[in-house]
Design an enzyme around this catalytic site. Sequence first.
Site, PDB file in Angstrom:
ATOM      1  N   GLY A  29       0.774  -1.257  -0.066  1.00 22.67           N
ATOM      2  CA  GLY A  29      -0.012   0.018   0.074  1.00 22.67           C
ATOM      3  C   GLY A  29       0.919   1.099   0.245  1.00 22.67           C
ATOM      4  CB  SER A  31       0.520   4.349  -4.186  1.00 21.04           C
ATOM      5  OG  SER A  31      -0.682   3.214  -3.972  1.00 21.04           O
ATOM      6  CG  ASP A  33      -3.226  10.014   4.006  1.00 25.34           C
ATOM      7  OD1 ASP A  33      -2.765  11.076   3.383  1.00 25.34           O
ATOM      8  OD2 ASP A  33      -3.643   9.887   5.041  1.00 25.34           O
ATOM      9  NE  ARG A  63      -5.058  -3.707  -6.622  1.00 25.15           N
ATOM     10  CZ  ARG A  63      -5.972  -3.361  -5.445  1.00 25.15           C
ATOM     11  NH1 ARG A  63      -5.997  -2.196  -4.857  1.00 25.15           N
ATOM     12  NH2 ARG A  63      -6.483  -4.214  -4.796  1.00 25.15           N
ATOM     13  CE  LYS A 171      -8.027   2.231  14.401  1.00 23.46           C
ATOM     14  NZ  LYS A 171      -9.250   2.500  13.636  1.00 23.46           N
ATOM     15  CD  GLU A 239     -10.997  11.430  16.024  1.00 26.31           C
ATOM     16  OE1 GLU A 239      -9.928  11.395  15.218  1.00 26.31           O
ATOM     17  OE2 GLU A 239     -11.664  10.593  16.014  1.00 26.31           O
ATOM     18  CG  HIS A 263      -7.549   3.606  19.216  1.00 22.44           C
ATOM     19  ND1 HIS A 263      -6.522   2.738  18.659  1.00 22.44           N
ATOM     20  CD2 HIS A 263      -7.914   4.402  18.101  1.00 22.44           C
ATOM     21  CE1 HIS A 263      -6.217   2.880  17.410  1.00 22.44           C
ATOM     22  NE2 HIS A 263      -7.308   3.817  16.959  1.00 22.44           N
ATOM     23  CE  LYS A 363     -13.638  10.466  12.974  1.00 21.40           C
ATOM     24  NZ  LYS A 363     -12.041  10.629  12.514  1.00 21.40           N
TER      25      LYS A 363
END
Length: 533
Positions: A29, A31, A33, A63, A171, A239, A263, A363
């Site tokens: 993975g 590529s 973030d 990929r 996770k 958050e 968490h 959030k």
Amino acid sequence: MPNIQATMTPSHTPCEELKPDGCGIIIFGASGDLVYRKLMPALFNLYVRQLMPEKFYILGFARTEMSDDDFRERARKALTDAHKNSEAHIIDSFLSHCRYTSGDYNNIEAYRQLQKKASICECDYTKKENKLFYLALPPQLHSTVVSRLSQSGLTVEGDKGNPWARVVFEKPFGHDLQSALDLDNHLCSMLNPSQIFRIDHYLGKETVQSILMLRFANIMFEPLWNEKFIDNIQITVAESVGVGHRGGYYEQAGCLRDMFQNHMLQMLSLVTMEPPTRFEAEYVQNERVKLLKAIRPWSERTLKDNIVRAQYTAGEINHEAVQDYRQEANIDPDSITESFVAMKLYIDNWRWQGVPIYLRSGKRMHMRESEIAVTFKRVPYSLFGFESQHEMPANILVMKIQPNEGVDLTIHTKQPGPKSCMASLSLSFKYSEVFDVAPQDAYERLLLDCMLGDRTLFLSSEGVEAAWTIIDPILNFWRNYPEKSPLQTYKAGSWGPKASDDLLLRNGHQWRNPPDEHGTHFKSLAKPLLVRR
């Protein structure tokens, strides 16, 4: 409340980090973030601190077609953004260890090409065959990648694990209990348990790591760490951000799966577990599992009364308007996915019987703040002019997880003036102010431990199963009886829905809302300290 700064005297215990043997770090993975936002900066920090192996290579796999130079340039931008003061030649030196190859995750031929490139890197860099595979991938690809790694022989270890091969999983570990069990059975059919590293980055945070040391290295705390002296425990992970670019994932997961299954429950287990016989992975993991298994099973009544789920509506954070959850990108306009959860639970053992544990996370809350607050019981009798001991403020120990990692202890003392004049003082320290170095990023700690083979801060299969055993009944109840667990709403920029406050008020408790940037408690329900003159 006055703030008394603590001073730290380093102990004589050894504080030098071990340095791992030479190895290759192969990132799937590469590529995505996560790699550029967290993994590459963390590996670079280890490199700057001279904690990377003497000989190593980083091999990205994804990929997306890229050359080695393309991969390095992406990494360079990430490192330059994250470390603006780093000298260019140090970044160049680090990037010289980086390579890249592309292919389909399900194509065995791609793994043969990966093996060839890894062999070239070994010849150029390590002369050893130790490999750390980091799966920075969606969870649905975990089984496929491990199967292909096994089929290609890349995860085969030598005698007594020399050379070694380890696989790191992000996770979520499954979508529910059954999928977690299925995934674990699949992994264990191809890997030894010692090769599996389930990462929970919260366990890598300095304050979370310090919980056990705070408890078990200080005689003043451990005798009080039980139902006789502790009134309640609150764990908050708030958050201020929304779902952002993770809308597609979050819509499927929700706050309960995203935060509580891992968490929140792991932090709870560290705060409340029994002392391990040794500070080693097996012993620490076993005590965490025992604690999770002691959490009181849910009944229909407690599922209805002790859990609140909610979703944010439009509001304002830091004087900026923010949109409704259902207006976020990749979110169903009729979504019933929760962005906030609060719950009350109990631990049925001798140490914690009857002590309510409150957990909440969400959030778009008022501010970004993660902390564990341990509230002690009040003195049994007031000598200092209060009408009853219930008017006396409680002592509170707060472990601040983020953004300002540290510890606060609220005590009471006499202030100058009349002989019964009392004040509350906060004995506090922040890691960034007391020590000469900034707190280590969680991924630095965990990546280093992966290379060292230390699984203390990682999750065991038993721990994952125990956590899902707690979470699964909640998910089933919400799905089967939505009318008994209605989705509440809360305004973005608040501390959550009213039902969350009511959850505590029924026990005579209130959420401890951290002070905002102006030093005041936002909509705090806490009573001011009463002073009798």
